[in-house]
Scaffold this active site. Sequence first.
Site, PDB file in Angstrom:
ATOM      1  N   GLU A 144       0.669  -0.635  -5.061  1.00 27.25           N
ATOM      2  CA  GLU A 144      -0.389   0.350  -5.226  1.00 27.25           C
ATOM      3  C   GLU A 144       0.292   1.683  -5.509  1.00 27.25           C
ATOM      4  OE1 GLU A 144      -3.752   3.062  -3.203  1.00 27.25           O
ATOM      5  OE2 GLU A 144      -1.850   2.570  -2.260  1.00 27.25           O
ATOM      6  N   ASP A 151       0.825  -1.204   0.000  1.00 26.56           N
ATOM      7  CA  ASP A 151       0.000   0.000   0.000  1.00 26.56           C
ATOM      8  C   ASP A 151       0.865   1.264   0.000  1.00 26.56           C
ATOM      9  OD1 ASP A 151      -2.723   1.260   0.468  1.00 26.56           O
ATOM     10  OD2 ASP A 151      -1.625   2.025   2.205  1.00 26.56           O
TER      11      ASP A 151
END
Length: 607
Positions: free
Chosen positions: A296, A254
């Site tokens: 991401e 992330d």
Amino acid sequence: MDFKRRLKKHADELRWLYMELYNNNARYEELIAQMERFAAERDSDLKKLDCAREKDPQWYQKGDMLGMTMYSDLYAGGLRGVMENLDYLSEQKLTYLHLMPLLKMPEGENDGGYAVEDFRQVDPRIGTNEELRELTRELRRRGISLCLDFIVNHSADTHEWAKRARAGEQEYIDRYMCFDSYEIPSQFEKTMPEVFPGTAPGNFTYIEEMKKYVLTTFHKYQWDLNYRNPVVFNEMVGSILYLSNLGVEVFRIDAVPYIWKQLGTSCRNLPQVHTVMRMIRMITEIVCPAVILKGEVVMAPREVAAYFGTPEKPECHILYNVSAMVNLWAALACRDTRLLKRQLDDIHSIPNGYFINYIRCHDDIGWGLDEDVVRQLGFNPLENKIFLYRFYQGHYPGSFACGELYNFDPQTLDARSCGTSASLCGVEQGLLEKDEAAVQRGIDRVLLMHACMMTLRGFPMIYSGDEIGQLNDNGYHSDVLRREDSRNLHRGKFQWEKAALRHQEGTIQQRIFEGLRRIEELRAAEPAFETGSWVTTWDTFNQGVLCLVRRCEKSEMVCFFNFTEYDQIAHTNCLVGDYTDLFTGEMHQVNEIHLKPYQYMWCRRAL
């Protein structure tokens, strides 16, 4: 021993990069000892998978790859419920399952699980570590790889490290970006953009107990980790290895671009970020080569490319194709595919890039379009953005969408869009108006968008509920814990009573479910979707129609997508021969193709 062999392959580069960042031999030796311990502790079936994937490192690029992303609690109440409902997932021939954040998180504010209290513990409201291990074993038996989010940039402010930092323990203060006065934070603020200026302004939070300012890039309860401290790197890598030994095969890393901070910069996409990601890639290849890393990176294609690394020094295996998702929705609203085509040309120009493609996910649609290209096409970027989010809010003449705004900024007029694919495509509006023709057009849009997404380079991922045309969950407005975040509009509980209708002829659920299964089955059987196939866009001389060409040694596919509600004609120069539409079985000369509203075609020619 496999560990020694793999370590030898990477040892020189790993040590060099680690010492370049940290110049700390003792911490490096701790890292290697930790890696060897986790390698020894891997279950025999995971070691077997490691060996198989060393021999087939591009296993995730096969044409039959199909993913789904979901919240385990919304799907079936937690990990135990997911286990009990795996037959539904196997029915769809999934090979990849992404369970949204399920590590221990605070009560109340937790950013949907992206504020983590314990990087090695499943949240007790969702399940246990043993249930996670049991689930991954059953998924492997079914040929499904499990993906989990791993939040590298920050922890919750209720994490043990943060608690001990609040208590004044210097060792733990040093694991975060902490400052005694606002002098240095004020200098950071001069060049560091805000992620959520409307709802979480500023990048620093003053913590009264500590008498310090703490870097909080995302929300005040998410403290940024200090990757200048080798202890942080070692501990976070250790958590990845721990979870991999529970059977996790894919890690969604992330907020990758944010993890290194440097005064006088934007604190995004810095060179040290790539050093960290390269080291994580090598470490997983040494300890658990069955594992792949999914980054991401919500950036433009030209910035995304760097996160793949190079063929000689790779970083992420796959990245999210965020730009394609955004531009697909823009094309549908504008009935204009030119911006989408330009973006896909940029993506396809990345030689070693492989992507996860999707229509919807847990997050909003952020209208981060390429403003230079928007201007070249004759539009004002801000006016175009306002049109798009108003259109998908249903507040524009002729809109078919039912959606809501997320993070509207009255100063910049920026906003994002929320909603399920069926609601944004017009199914919900058709039902509200009791207009069966409008419902069918909405279904046609849902299938068009997914068919186009499934044609792109990479493998497709479906958001749970979209396969049965699940509508917006407007009930979140009355939930005190959820009503402040409009993304909960498309984060409703999975509707099993609707899923039960998926085989009942004529239902919305059946039309969407069977339509998607038809696309997925054709994709899995078609050689042009296999590893290494060449993909490009093609001119159609019609801005409402996108054409994609896929080619391999065995076949060539010419694929058409009509993004309008009108009959269209597409022309393709230089493409000659007899092609068969895989969906209808009809033969075509693709130099001139007639398409019905929202029609999609996969025309195949054997080579």
